[in-house]
Design a protein around this motif. Structure first.
Motif, PDB file in Angstrom:
ATOM      1  N   ILE A   1     -16.402   0.784  -5.340  1.00 48.44           N
ATOM      2  CA  ILE A   1     -16.094   0.635  -3.916  1.00 48.44           C
ATOM      3  C   ILE A   1     -15.312  -0.655  -3.670  1.00 48.44           C
ATOM      4  O   ILE A   1     -14.338  -0.673  -2.910  1.00 48.44           O
ATOM      5  N   ALA A   2     -15.711  -1.751  -4.320  1.00 47.83           N
ATOM      6  CA  ALA A   2     -15.000  -3.022  -4.161  1.00 47.83           C
ATOM      7  C   ALA A   2     -13.570  -2.917  -4.689  1.00 47.83           C
ATOM      8  O   ALA A   2     -12.629  -3.402  -4.048  1.00 47.83           O
ATOM      9  N   GLY A   3     -13.402  -2.285  -5.842  1.00 45.42           N
ATOM     10  CA  GLY A   3     -12.064  -2.130  -6.403  1.00 45.42           C
ATOM     11  C   GLY A   3     -11.167  -1.261  -5.539  1.00 45.42           C
ATOM     12  O   GLY A   3      -9.981  -1.576  -5.332  1.00 45.42           O
TER      13      GLY A   3
ATOM     14  N   LYS B   1     -10.209  -3.247  -2.402  1.00 46.47           N
ATOM     15  CA  LYS B   1      -9.189  -4.255  -2.698  1.00 46.47           C
ATOM     16  C   LYS B   1      -7.818  -3.591  -2.848  1.00 46.47           C
ATOM     17  O   LYS B   1      -6.828  -4.079  -2.304  1.00 46.47           O
ATOM     18  N   HIS B   2      -7.759  -2.502  -3.575  1.00 49.02           N
ATOM     19  CA  HIS B   2      -6.495  -1.797  -3.766  1.00 49.02           C
ATOM     20  C   HIS B   2      -5.926  -1.313  -2.433  1.00 49.02           C
ATOM     21  O   HIS B   2      -4.723  -1.460  -2.174  1.00 49.02           O
TER      22      HIS B   2
ATOM     23  N   GLU C   1      -1.162  -4.000   3.059  1.00 51.42           N
ATOM     24  CA  GLU C   1      -0.385  -5.213   3.331  1.00 51.42           C
ATOM     25  C   GLU C   1       1.077  -5.014   2.900  1.00 51.42           C
ATOM     26  O   GLU C   1       1.994  -5.442   3.593  1.00 51.42           O
ATOM     27  N   LYS C   2       1.312  -4.366   1.773  1.00 53.49           N
ATOM     28  CA  LYS C   2       2.683  -4.099   1.320  1.00 53.49           C
ATOM     29  C   LYS C   2       3.380  -3.133   2.268  1.00 53.49           C
ATOM     30  O   LYS C   2       4.582  -3.247   2.518  1.00 53.49           O
ATOM     31  N   PHE C   3       2.634  -2.183   2.812  1.00 54.50           N
ATOM     32  CA  PHE C   3       3.212  -1.195   3.725  1.00 54.50           C
ATOM     33  C   PHE C   3       3.592  -1.839   5.059  1.00 54.50           C
ATOM     34  O   PHE C   3       4.577  -1.455   5.676  1.00 54.50           O
TER      35      PHE C   3
END
Length: 55
Positions: free
Chosen positions: A39-41, A44-45, A51-53
Motif C-alpha cells: 500500500i505504501a509503495g 508513493k508511485h 505530480e508529473k501529470f
C-alpha cells in the motif's frame, strides 16, 4: 512435533506450525507487513505520477 489431527480425511491444507502461537503470530505479522509495504509503495508511485501529470 505433535499434532492434534487424528485423520487426514477431508484435509485440504496442513500447516506444520498451526499449533504454535509464536509461528502463527510471526506469519500474520509478515503478511501484514507485506500488505502495508504494498500500500505504501502504490501510494508513493501514485503521488509521484500525479505530480508529473500536474506539471
Amino acid at each position: 512435533m505433535g499434532t492434534s489431527i487424528t485423520t487426514w480425511e477431508g484435509v485440504t491444507a496442513y500447516f506444520t506450525f498451526a499449533d504454535s502461537p509464536f509461528a502463527l503470530g510471526l506469519f500474520a505479522f509478515g503478511c501484514a507487513a507485506i500488505v502495508v509495504g504494498l500500500i505504501a509503495g502504490i501510494s508513493k508511485h501514485e503521488n509521484e505520477a500525479f505530480e508529473k501529470f500536474k506539471k
